[in-house]
Design an enzyme around this catalytic site. Structure first.
Site, PDB file in Angstrom:
ATOM      1  N   GLU A  21      -0.413  -7.246  -5.223  1.00 25.60           N
ATOM      2  CA  GLU A  21      -1.410  -6.191  -5.378  1.00 25.60           C
ATOM      3  C   GLU A  21      -0.825  -4.892  -4.832  1.00 25.60           C
ATOM      4  O   GLU A  21      -0.370  -4.858  -3.685  1.00 25.60           O
ATOM      5  CB  GLU A  21      -2.700  -6.519  -4.622  1.00 25.60           C
ATOM      6  CG  GLU A  21      -3.756  -5.430  -4.864  1.00 25.60           C
ATOM      7  CD  GLU A  21      -4.965  -5.524  -3.952  1.00 25.60           C
ATOM      8  OE1 GLU A  21      -6.055  -5.779  -4.450  1.00 25.60           O
ATOM      9  OE2 GLU A  21      -4.799  -5.362  -2.714  1.00 25.60           O
ATOM     10  N   GLU A  70     -13.100   2.656   7.867  1.00 24.66           N
ATOM     11  CA  GLU A  70     -14.204   1.872   7.281  1.00 24.66           C
ATOM     12  C   GLU A  70     -13.930   0.374   7.421  1.00 24.66           C
ATOM     13  O   GLU A  70     -14.835  -0.412   7.682  1.00 24.66           O
ATOM     14  CB  GLU A  70     -14.368   2.288   5.807  1.00 24.66           C
ATOM     15  CG  GLU A  70     -15.662   1.830   5.187  1.00 24.66           C
ATOM     16  CD  GLU A  70     -15.547   0.504   4.469  1.00 24.66           C
ATOM     17  OE1 GLU A  70     -16.573   0.007   4.012  1.00 24.66           O
ATOM     18  OE2 GLU A  70     -14.431  -0.055   4.363  1.00 24.66           O
ATOM     19  N   ARG A 107       0.861  -1.193   0.000  1.00 23.01           N
ATOM     20  CA  ARG A 107       0.000   0.000   0.000  1.00 23.01           C
ATOM     21  C   ARG A 107       0.891   1.234   0.000  1.00 23.01           C
ATOM     22  O   ARG A 107       1.763   1.367   0.862  1.00 23.01           O
ATOM     23  CB  ARG A 107      -0.887  -0.035   1.238  1.00 23.01           C
ATOM     24  CG  ARG A 107      -1.945   1.022   1.240  1.00 23.01           C
ATOM     25  CD  ARG A 107      -2.946   0.763   2.344  1.00 23.01           C
ATOM     26  NE  ARG A 107      -3.780  -0.392   2.083  1.00 23.01           N
ATOM     27  CZ  ARG A 107      -4.410  -1.077   3.031  1.00 23.01           C
ATOM     28  NH1 ARG A 107      -4.276  -0.740   4.296  1.00 23.01           N
ATOM     29  NH2 ARG A 107      -5.164  -2.123   2.715  1.00 23.01           N
TER      30      ARG A 107
HETATM   31  P1  0O2 Z   1      -7.876  -6.970   3.392  1.00 23.83           P
HETATM   32  O1  0O2 Z   1      -8.181  -7.384   4.792  1.00 23.83           O
HETATM   33  O2  0O2 Z   1      -7.542  -5.514   3.287  1.00 23.83           O
HETATM   34  O3  0O2 Z   1      -6.869  -7.843   2.707  1.00 23.83           O
HETATM   35  P2  0O2 Z   1      -9.608  -9.542  -6.624  1.00 23.83           P
HETATM   36  O4  0O2 Z   1      -8.432  -9.194  -5.704  1.00 23.83           O
HETATM   37  O5  0O2 Z   1      -9.551  -8.770  -7.920  1.00 23.83           O
HETATM   38  O6  0O2 Z   1      -9.747 -11.029  -6.803  1.00 23.83           O
HETATM   39  P3  0O2 Z   1     -11.211  -8.226  -4.712  1.00 23.83           P
HETATM   40  O7  0O2 Z   1     -10.451  -8.746  -3.549  1.00 23.83           O
HETATM   41  O8  0O2 Z   1     -12.683  -7.995  -4.484  1.00 23.83           O
HETATM   42  O9  0O2 Z   1     -10.970  -9.149  -5.942  1.00 23.83           O
HETATM   43  O10 0O2 Z   1     -10.518  -6.900  -5.240  1.00 23.83           O
HETATM   44  P4  0O2 Z   1     -10.654  -5.402  -4.815  1.00 23.83           P
HETATM   45  O11 0O2 Z   1     -12.017  -4.855  -4.958  1.00 23.83           O
HETATM   46  O12 0O2 Z   1      -9.601  -4.740  -5.651  1.00 23.83           O
HETATM   47  O13 0O2 Z   1     -10.322  -5.354  -3.234  1.00 23.83           O
HETATM   48  C1  0O2 Z   1      -9.098  -5.769  -2.753  1.00 23.83           C
HETATM   49  C2  0O2 Z   1      -8.737  -5.045  -1.491  1.00 23.83           C
HETATM   50  O14 0O2 Z   1      -9.055  -3.642  -1.613  1.00 23.83           O
HETATM   51  C3  0O2 Z   1      -9.482  -5.468  -0.241  1.00 23.83           C
HETATM   52  O15 0O2 Z   1      -8.901  -6.623   0.280  1.00 23.83           O
HETATM   53  C4  0O2 Z   1      -9.275  -4.248   0.660  1.00 23.83           C
HETATM   54  O16 0O2 Z   1      -7.948  -4.171   1.153  1.00 23.83           O
HETATM   55  C5  0O2 Z   1      -9.457  -3.119  -0.356  1.00 23.83           C
HETATM   56  N1  0O2 Z   1     -10.877  -2.748  -0.445  1.00 23.83           N
HETATM   57  C6  0O2 Z   1     -11.725  -3.030  -1.443  1.00 23.83           C
HETATM   58  N2  0O2 Z   1     -12.935  -2.503  -1.200  1.00 23.83           N
HETATM   59  C7  0O2 Z   1     -12.865  -1.879  -0.010  1.00 23.83           C
HETATM   60  C8  0O2 Z   1     -13.816  -1.106   0.773  1.00 23.83           C
HETATM   61  O17 0O2 Z   1     -14.989  -0.925   0.419  1.00 23.83           O
HETATM   62  N3  0O2 Z   1     -13.349  -0.611   1.964  1.00 23.83           N
HETATM   63  C9  0O2 Z   1     -12.056  -0.786   2.391  1.00 23.83           C
HETATM   64  N4  0O2 Z   1     -11.710  -0.249   3.579  1.00 23.83           N
HETATM   65  N5  0O2 Z   1     -11.156  -1.507   1.679  1.00 23.83           N
HETATM   66  C10 0O2 Z   1     -11.546  -2.036   0.485  1.00 23.83           C
HETATM   67  P5  0O2 Z   1      -9.693  -7.592   1.253  1.00 23.83           P
HETATM   68  O18 0O2 Z   1      -9.230  -8.975   0.990  1.00 23.83           O
HETATM   69  O19 0O2 Z   1     -11.169  -7.358   1.106  1.00 23.83           O
HETATM   70  O20 0O2 Z   1      -9.303  -7.128   2.683  1.00 23.83           O
END
Ligand code: 0O2
Length: 217
Positions: free
Chosen positions: A153, A168, A91
């Site tokens: 990522e 959030e 990040r």
């Molecule tokens: P964590 O706990 O942060 O790891 P894909 O990766 O393409 O197969 P995905 O995972 O739906 O599909 O992709 P997307 O939408 O790019 O989201 C990946 C990550 O972005 C999430 O990982 C979060 O870190 C962040 N993210 C996405 N949407 C949101 C949101 O609405 N709010 C917040 N705070 N973070 C978000 P994880 O695995 O969900 O969670």
């Protein structure tokens, strides 16, 4: 002798979690170094740091398991590396949205990286209000006898977007994805404010840069 480059899922020795961790850790180091160098180069050339700070993490085994389950896949090492794109996550927090796109372009133009996908949640925010720029890239990891292309990522966002996303995320986990409507509404409104704040800060920064240029004429 040129070494063969393989996507990680074809690496014959990925038969246990330790190997997965070893490879993805190496990928985090490679991407971390690239981002550090880009930031140093920027400082060297323009006397300006586009990056506020960088965080990296390996996704926990339980979270990977949950993600596979959500998409209907069994928990196997092969499914993990094939279907979970964010086992290794970096990040990058920038001051201004213009820095995000500049940095994303610089990353995408590195010859040894392959950009698999981009999601621009700044141009198209998620329903939750989430704003961030996501890239899935592969980075080559040079082992003694082969090269492994490993997915990472990269999430790039502003300080304000990061502040919002961190809160959030906490709320999301606290309410297990079912926060009361007034909290979700409040969060969406704050996300709008973050969007406006970023626009105004960018405008101010550009105005400062222009006035400095005029002073030099
Ligand atoms: P964590 O706990 O942060 O790891 P894909 O990766 O393409 O197969 P995905 O995972 O739906 O599909 O992709 P997307 O939408 O790019 O989201 C990946 C990550 O972005 C999430 O990982 C979060 O870190 C962040 N993210 C996405 N949407 C949101 C949101 O609405 N709010 C917040 N705070 N973070 C978000 P994880 O695995 O969900 O969670």
């Amino acid at each position: 002798m040129t070494m063969k480059s393989l996507p990680l899922r074809y690496f014959k020795e990925i038969d246990n979690w330790d190997t997965v961790i070893f490879i993805y850790n190496a990928a985090l180091k490679e991407i971390g170094t690239k981002i550090d160098i880009l930031n140093d180069e920027f400082q060297h050339r323009h006397r300006y740091n586009p990056i506020e700070h960088v965080k990296s993490r390996l996704k926990k085994f339980e979270s990977i398991e949950k993600k596979l389950e959500k998409h209907g896949y069994k928990t196997t090492i092969v499914n993990m590396v094939k279907y979970v794109n964010d086992i290794a996550g970096v990040r990058v927090i920038c001051s201004f949205t213009s820095d995000i796109y500049r940095l994303a372009d610089m990353i995408a133009s590195q010859n040894d990286l392959q950009v698999l996908s981009v999601k621009d949640y700044i141009k198209s925010p998620k329903e939750s209000g989430y704003r961030s720029y996501h890239m899935i890239v592969t980075v080559p990891i040079f082992l003694s006898d082969c090269v492994i292309d490993t997915k990472v990522e990269i999430q790039i966002r502003t300080v304000a977007q990061d502040f919002w996303a961190t809160l959030e995320h906490k709320i999301y986990y606290k309410f297990e994805g079912n926060a009361p409507e007034y909290i979700s509404r409040e969060l969406r409104e704050c996300a709008e404010m973050v969007g406006h704040l970023d626009e105004r800060m960018l405008y101010l920064n550009e105005a400062i840069a222009e006035s400095k240029e005029e002073d030099m004429i």
